[in-house]
Design a protein around this motif. Structure first.
Motif, PDB file in Angstrom:
ATOM      1  N   GLY A  23    -103.023 -28.510 -13.684  1.00 31.52           N
ATOM      2  CA  GLY A  23    -102.385 -28.802 -14.741  1.00 31.52           C
ATOM      3  C   GLY A  23    -102.103 -27.863 -15.959  1.00 31.52           C
ATOM      4  N   VAL A  24    -102.238 -26.499 -15.374  1.00 30.37           N
ATOM      5  CA  VAL A  24    -102.072 -25.166 -15.992  1.00 30.37           C
ATOM      6  C   VAL A  24    -100.737 -24.678 -15.845  1.00 30.37           C
ATOM      7  N   GLU A 240    -111.892 -13.143 -24.078  1.00 31.66           N
ATOM      8  CA  GLU A 240    -113.108 -13.933 -23.323  1.00 31.66           C
ATOM      9  C   GLU A 240    -113.305 -13.814 -21.955  1.00 31.66           C
ATOM     10  N   GLN A 241    -114.660 -13.718 -21.437  1.00 34.06           N
ATOM     11  CA  GLN A 241    -114.828 -13.725 -19.930  1.00 34.06           C
ATOM     12  C   GLN A 241    -115.037 -14.878 -19.593  1.00 34.06           C
ATOM     13  N   ALA A 251    -110.145 -24.917 -17.526  1.00 30.59           N
ATOM     14  CA  ALA A 251    -111.174 -25.658 -18.575  1.00 30.59           C
ATOM     15  C   ALA A 251    -110.838 -24.734 -19.788  1.00 30.59           C
ATOM     16  N   ARG A 252    -111.024 -23.594 -19.596  1.00 27.42           N
ATOM     17  CA  ARG A 252    -110.881 -22.562 -21.034  1.00 27.42           C
ATOM     18  C   ARG A 252    -109.387 -22.535 -21.601  1.00 27.42           C
ATOM     19  N   ARG A 254    -107.365 -25.276 -21.528  1.00 24.60           N
ATOM     20  CA  ARG A 254    -107.435 -26.627 -22.082  1.00 24.60           C
ATOM     21  C   ARG A 254    -108.193 -26.571 -23.576  1.00 24.60           C
ATOM     22  N   ARG A 255    -109.308 -25.763 -23.622  1.00 23.45           N
ATOM     23  CA  ARG A 255    -110.251 -25.821 -24.836  1.00 23.45           C
ATOM     24  C   ARG A 255    -109.492 -24.861 -25.810  1.00 23.45           C
ATOM     25  N   SER A 256    -108.631 -23.947 -25.371  1.00 22.32           N
ATOM     26  CA  SER A 256    -107.688 -22.940 -26.379  1.00 22.32           C
ATOM     27  C   SER A 256    -106.641 -23.942 -27.004  1.00 22.32           C
ATOM     28  N   ILE A 257    -106.040 -24.628 -26.088  1.00 19.66           N
ATOM     29  CA  ILE A 257    -104.883 -25.381 -26.395  1.00 19.66           C
ATOM     30  C   ILE A 257    -105.481 -26.656 -27.520  1.00 19.66           C
ATOM     31  N   GLN A 258    -106.433 -27.195 -27.356  1.00 24.19           N
ATOM     32  CA  GLN A 258    -107.118 -28.290 -28.135  1.00 24.19           C
ATOM     33  C   GLN A 258    -107.529 -27.728 -29.495  1.00 24.19           C
ATOM     34  N   SER A 259    -108.145 -26.377 -29.431  1.00 22.01           N
ATOM     35  CA  SER A 259    -108.549 -25.824 -30.755  1.00 22.01           C
ATOM     36  C   SER A 259    -107.255 -25.197 -31.613  1.00 22.01           C
TER      37      SER A 259
END
Length: 266
Positions: A23-24, A240-241, A251-252, A254-259
Motif C-alpha cells: 500500500g505504499v 531515520e534508520q 510501517a514507518r 504510515r506512521r509518518s503520514i499519520q503524524s
C-alpha cells in the motif's frame, strides 16, 4: 507521501513492487548503476576456485547476481557438495538473491532477522557462533570494484586466507527523462517525498545530480547508521534508520503520514 527507492536495478523495481503491494506509493530512482566486472578473466578464475573455499561472502544482491550470471552449473553445484563452502551475506536481500541463484538454504549464513542489524559485523557474529576455526581456511569475498575491508581484516586476524572477486563496478546513475522529472519533483516538493537510502555511495551521488539542492526539508529512511550519517552530512533535515524489510519501511511511512494528518489514522 511517495517513497523514492534508490537501490540499483533490478533491485529497485523489486522493492517498488513489494512496497506497492503493502500500500505504499513507491517509485524507482536508482542512484547507482551496476556495470560489468573490471576483469572478467579474474572473475572466471574466482568462480572456479569456489569449491576450495570455506566461505564465499557476497556483499550485496548485485554481487550474487553478477557472480552467478552466465556461470557454469558447476558453480551452483559447488554449494551442494559434502564439503560445500558457506555462502555468506549481510542481509535478507542477499539471502533471497542466493536462493534465486540456486544456492541451497542449508549453505547460506546471514545475520538473524531478530537482531535488527545487517552488516559485516552482524555476519561475523553469526560466523563466530558456529565455532569455526579459521586458521588456514580460504575465504572469497565477492564485491564491486573496491569496497569496505573490515570483514577481510577480521578474518585475516583469525588466520584465514582472504581473496576478493570484483563482480561488478559501481557507476554514477544514468537518469532517463522520466527519472530526471521525478528528481525535479522531489526537489520542488520535498515534504511529499521520502528517500529510501540503502548505500552511502548512492547518497554521495546526489550533489552531482542536484548541485544546488537544499536538502534541509528532505526526509530519508536509511537502512544502516553509516548511511544515515552520510545523509545527515549532506544536509537531509529528517533522517531515520529503518530495518531492511519492505514491511518495516511501509510501517514507518504510515506512521509518518499519520503524524502529519491525524484524520488518516485507522
Amino acid at each position: 507521501m511517495r517513497v523514492l527507492v534508490t537501490r540499483p536495478q533490478p533491485q529497485a523495481d523489486e522493492w517498488v513492487a513489494m512496497l506497492q503491494a503493502l500500500g505504499v506509493d513507491a517509485v524507482a530512482l536508482p542512484l547507482l548503476a551496476i556495470d560489468e566486472a573490471p576483469d572478467p578473466a579474474a572473475l572466471c578464475r574466482a568462480r572456479e576456485a569456489v569449491g576450495r573455499m570455506a566461505l564465499v561472502m557476497f556483499v550485496s544482491p548485485s554481487a550474487v547476481e553478477r557472480f552467478f550470471d552466465g556461470a557454469e552449473p558447476a558453480l551452483v553445484a559447488a554449494f551442494s557438495a559434502p564439503d560445500a563452502p558457506i555462502a555468506g551475506g549481510t542481509g535478507p536481500g542477499t539471502h533471497a538473491a542466493l536462493r534465486r541463484a540456486g544456492v541451497p538454504e542449508a549453505a547460506i549464513v546471514t545475520p538473524s532477522p531478530e537482531g535488527g542489524r545487517f552488516d559485516s559485523e552482524a555476519l561475523w557474529q553469526r560466523l563466530q557462533s558456529m565455532a569455526i576455526g579459521w586458521r588456514g581456511r580460504r575465504v572469497l569475498i565477492v564485491r564491486g570494484e573496491g569496497g569496505r575491508d573490515w570483514l577481510a581484516e577480521t578474518l585475516r586476524s583469525a588466520g584465514a586466507e582472504v581473496a576478493f572477486a570484483e563482480a561488478y563496478r559501481r557507476a554514477a546513475p544514468r537518469l532517463d527523462a522520466p527519472q530526471q522529472a521525478l528528481l525535479a519533483d522531489a526537489l520542488s516538493r520535498p515534504t511529499a517525498h521520502c528517500w529510501l537510502l540503502s548505500s552511502s555511495e548512492a547518497v554521495r551521488q546526489l550533489p552531482a545530480l542536484a548541485p544546488s539542492a537544499d536538502w534541509s526539508r528532505a526526509s530519508a529512511l536509511a537502512t544502516h547508521e553509516r548511511i544515515a550519517d552520510t545523509a545527515r552530512s549532506l544536509g537531509f533535515g529528517d533522517v531515520e534508520q529503518v530495518d531492511v524489510t519492505p514491511e518495516a519501511v511501509a510501517a514507518r511511512v504510515r506512521r509518518s503520514i499519520q503524524s502529519r494528518d491525524p484524520s488518516s489514522r485507522p
